[in-house]
Scaffold this motif. Structure first.
Motif, PDB file in Angstrom:
ATOM      1  N   VAL A   1       0.801  -1.133   0.027  1.00  0.00           N
ATOM      2  CA  VAL A   1       0.033   0.199   0.085  1.00  0.00           C
ATOM      3  C   VAL A   1       1.015   1.164  -0.004  1.00  0.00           C
ATOM      4  O   VAL A   1       1.601   1.556   1.154  1.00  0.00           O
ATOM      5  N   VAL A   2       0.894   1.965  -1.170  1.00  0.00           N
ATOM      6  CA  VAL A   2       1.622   3.093  -1.136  1.00  0.00           C
ATOM      7  C   VAL A   2       0.692   4.355  -0.692  1.00  0.00           C
ATOM      8  O   VAL A   2      -0.109   4.747  -1.216  1.00  0.00           O
ATOM      9  N   GLY A   3       1.023   4.650   0.430  1.00  0.00           N
ATOM     10  CA  GLY A   3       0.397   5.885   1.165  1.00  0.00           C
ATOM     11  C   GLY A   3      -0.172   5.514   2.619  1.00  0.00           C
ATOM     12  O   GLY A   3      -0.134   4.178   2.918  1.00  0.00           O
ATOM     13  N   ARG A   4      -0.249   6.343   3.362  1.00  0.00           N
ATOM     14  CA  ARG A   4      -0.579   5.787   4.852  1.00  0.00           C
ATOM     15  C   ARG A   4      -1.793   6.783   5.295  1.00  0.00           C
ATOM     16  O   ARG A   4      -1.636   7.155   6.609  1.00  0.00           O
TER      17      ARG A   4
ATOM     18  N   GLU B   1       7.704  -0.113 -15.431  1.00  0.00           N
ATOM     19  CA  GLU B   1       8.996  -0.849 -15.134  1.00  0.00           C
ATOM     20  C   GLU B   1       9.128  -1.237 -13.612  1.00  0.00           C
ATOM     21  O   GLU B   1       9.823  -2.051 -13.089  1.00  0.00           O
ATOM     22  N   GLY B   2       8.334  -0.380 -12.620  1.00  0.00           N
ATOM     23  CA  GLY B   2       8.198  -0.668 -11.307  1.00  0.00           C
ATOM     24  C   GLY B   2       7.319  -1.667 -10.813  1.00  0.00           C
ATOM     25  O   GLY B   2       7.277  -1.621  -9.581  1.00  0.00           O
ATOM     26  N   VAL B   3       6.637  -2.234 -11.582  1.00  0.00           N
ATOM     27  CA  VAL B   3       5.472  -3.237 -11.388  1.00  0.00           C
ATOM     28  C   VAL B   3       6.015  -4.494 -11.633  1.00  0.00           C
ATOM     29  O   VAL B   3       6.310  -4.881 -12.815  1.00  0.00           O
ATOM     30  N   LYS B   4       5.642  -5.419 -10.800  1.00  0.00           N
ATOM     31  CA  LYS B   4       5.830  -6.924 -11.031  1.00  0.00           C
ATOM     32  C   LYS B   4       4.981  -7.419 -12.152  1.00  0.00           C
ATOM     33  O   LYS B   4       3.810  -7.293 -12.152  1.00  0.00           O
ATOM     34  N   PRO B   5       5.655  -8.085 -13.212  1.00  0.00           N
ATOM     35  CA  PRO B   5       4.732  -8.583 -14.284  1.00  0.00           C
ATOM     36  C   PRO B   5       3.705  -9.623 -13.476  1.00  0.00           C
ATOM     37  O   PRO B   5       3.763 -10.327 -12.714  1.00  0.00           O
ATOM     38  N   GLY B   6       2.518  -9.273 -13.842  1.00  0.00           N
ATOM     39  CA  GLY B   6       1.160 -10.272 -13.608  1.00  0.00           C
ATOM     40  C   GLY B   6       0.547  -9.528 -12.564  1.00  0.00           C
ATOM     41  O   GLY B   6      -0.126 -10.273 -11.840  1.00  0.00           O
ATOM     42  N   ALA B   7       1.297  -8.531 -11.919  1.00  0.00           N
ATOM     43  CA  ALA B   7       0.682  -8.022 -10.619  1.00  0.00           C
ATOM     44  C   ALA B   7      -0.886  -7.566 -10.594  1.00  0.00           C
ATOM     45  O   ALA B   7      -1.303  -7.023 -12.078  1.00  0.00           O
TER      46      ALA B   7
ATOM     47  N   ARG C   1       7.647   8.596   0.721  1.00  0.00           N
ATOM     48  CA  ARG C   1       9.070   8.911   0.966  1.00  0.00           C
ATOM     49  C   ARG C   1      10.044   7.630   1.555  1.00  0.00           C
ATOM     50  O   ARG C   1      11.107   7.747   1.706  1.00  0.00           O
ATOM     51  N   THR C   2       9.434   6.626   1.162  1.00  0.00           N
ATOM     52  CA  THR C   2      10.065   5.262   1.591  1.00  0.00           C
ATOM     53  C   THR C   2      11.365   5.112   0.762  1.00  0.00           C
ATOM     54  O   THR C   2      11.223   5.310  -0.492  1.00  0.00           O
ATOM     55  N   ALA C   3      12.370   5.024   1.374  1.00  0.00           N
ATOM     56  CA  ALA C   3      13.702   4.700   0.598  1.00  0.00           C
ATOM     57  C   ALA C   3      13.632   3.409  -0.142  1.00  0.00           C
ATOM     58  O   ALA C   3      13.063   2.303   0.385  1.00  0.00           O
ATOM     59  N   GLY C   4      13.810   3.487  -1.433  1.00  0.00           N
ATOM     60  CA  GLY C   4      13.945   2.131  -2.308  1.00  0.00           C
ATOM     61  C   GLY C   4      12.338   1.985  -2.659  1.00  0.00           C
ATOM     62  O   GLY C   4      12.092   0.508  -2.819  1.00  0.00           O
ATOM     63  N   LEU C   5      11.632   2.757  -2.789  1.00  0.00           N
ATOM     64  CA  LEU C   5      10.110   2.521  -2.779  1.00  0.00           C
ATOM     65  C   LEU C   5       9.950   1.693  -4.012  1.00  0.00           C
ATOM     66  O   LEU C   5       9.114   0.809  -4.254  1.00  0.00           O
ATOM     67  N   SER C   6      10.655   2.004  -5.062  1.00  0.00           N
ATOM     68  CA  SER C   6      10.236   1.214  -6.616  1.00  0.00           C
ATOM     69  C   SER C   6      10.616  -0.134  -6.385  1.00  0.00           C
ATOM     70  O   SER C   6      10.000  -1.115  -6.798  1.00  0.00           O
ATOM     71  N   ALA C   7      11.780  -0.626  -5.627  1.00  0.00           N
ATOM     72  CA  ALA C   7      12.130  -1.810  -5.492  1.00  0.00           C
ATOM     73  C   ALA C   7      11.046  -2.504  -4.571  1.00  0.00           C
ATOM     74  O   ALA C   7      10.980  -3.863  -4.831  1.00  0.00           O
TER      75      ALA C   7
ATOM     76  N   VAL D   1       1.342  -7.768   4.150  1.00  0.00           N
ATOM     77  CA  VAL D   1       1.083  -5.976   3.789  1.00  0.00           C
ATOM     78  C   VAL D   1       2.196  -5.261   4.223  1.00  0.00           C
ATOM     79  O   VAL D   1       2.741  -5.561   5.319  1.00  0.00           O
ATOM     80  N   THR D   2       2.840  -4.399   3.187  1.00  0.00           N
ATOM     81  CA  THR D   2       3.907  -3.553   3.508  1.00  0.00           C
ATOM     82  C   THR D   2       3.237  -2.163   3.196  1.00  0.00           C
ATOM     83  O   THR D   2       2.615  -1.942   2.311  1.00  0.00           O
TER      84      THR D   2
END
Length: 287
Positions: A167-170, A222-228, A195-201, A189-190
């Motif tokens: 979940v991107v956002g809080r 490019e920052g999304v897992k294939p099939g997500a 501002r999370t460091a390494g958000l893309s990863a 759940v993450t």
């Protein structure tokens, strides 16, 4: 797994029309009690976007046979004055649900205002009581946008058990409750603020992504897992979400469009919960 040829849009507009029949349930209430469900909407100031959202929600309630009562307050309204208004509505037996349209302005303590709403009338799921109820699967009302997201995932047969959901956002009324509802369904759940460091990863490892941070096109293909599965709860001017749809849709299995994905579901949940609140307050047993 490449999703280029198998991507499917999660159509919130169509699903919202099929969401449980609040109109039929509202129709049962009126002849038995002499009244119909009533949603009170409260708007501080005259922000055009907020006013439009309120009108859309009122219109949706009207389609279900519910009444709405609108309270427009000046932009100079203080927190204390807003709390008094909400407390009055909470004690008014003619009101069954309360919606405080947010944001209310930087001078307003929104948390204090939300907590002035009686839990049994918190049909927008914004109080701490509602958050606890969501977390522990207790009777109560879900936050409308997270609730709409969960309905979408269910309708498209997304099995969340054991999946990694990011979940991107809080925010208190979107990111946080969305994560708790995913956790209830046995997802891992993450939470990742913008501002999370390494958000893309982190996002790249997710089976399910809920973008709810309000940053235009923050998440690219490019920052999304294939099939997500990607749910975009962002909505900025120009119908732009938190996800870059053009690039992300080439990799995802399921993705929500903006508009037409999460938004219609958010608006559909509100009248359904208003009818539930009225039934509860008026002692009408659901068949």
């Amino acid at each position: 797994m490449s999703a280029t040829s198998t991507v499917q849009l999660m159509d919130g507009t169509s699903l919202a029309k099929r969401i449980e029949d609040a109109a039929a349930r509202a129709a049962e209430i009126s002849p038995r009690t002499g009244t119909s469900p009533c949603l009170a909407t409260v708007l501080v100031g005259e922000d055009p976007a907020s006013a439009t959202y309120v009108r859309m929600k009122q219109a949706r309630c009207a389609k279900t046979g519910s009444r709405s009562r609108h309270i427009g307050l000046p932009a100079t309204t203080t927190t204390a004055e807003l709390i008094d208004t909400l407390a009055g509505l909470s004690s008014d037996p003619g009101v069954h649900g309360i919606l405080l349209q947010h944001p209310c302005g930087p001078h307003i303590d929104e948390r204090a205002a939300f907590e002035a709403i009686a839990p049994e009338k918190d049909v927008d799921g914004v109080t701490m009581h509602s958050f606890v109820a969501m977390s522990f699967v207790l009777p109560g009302f879900v936050s409308c946008t997270p609730g709409g997201i969960m309905r979408l995932l269910e309708a498209y047969d997304v099995d969340l058990a054991g999946k990694h959901a990011v979940v991107v956002g809080r925010s208190a009324i979107l990111g946080n409750p969305a994560g708790m509802l995913l956790l209830v369904m046995n997802a891992t759940v993450t939470y990742s603020p913008s501002r999370t460091a390494g958000l893309s990863a982190i996002v790249r490892e997710a089976d399910v992504v809920v973008a709810a941070v309000g940053r235009r096109r923050l998440i690219r293909g490019e920052g999304v897992k294939p099939g997500a599965v990607v749910v975009d709860a962002g909505h900025d001017p120009g119908n732009v979400g938190d996800v870059d749809f053009d690039t992300a849709s080439t990799r995802t299995r399921l993705i929500t469009p903006v508009p037409g994905g999460v938004g219609p579901m958010t608006i559909a949940i509100l009248p359904a919960q208003t009818v539930d609140a009225a039934a509860n307050l008026l002692g009408i047993q659901r068949h």
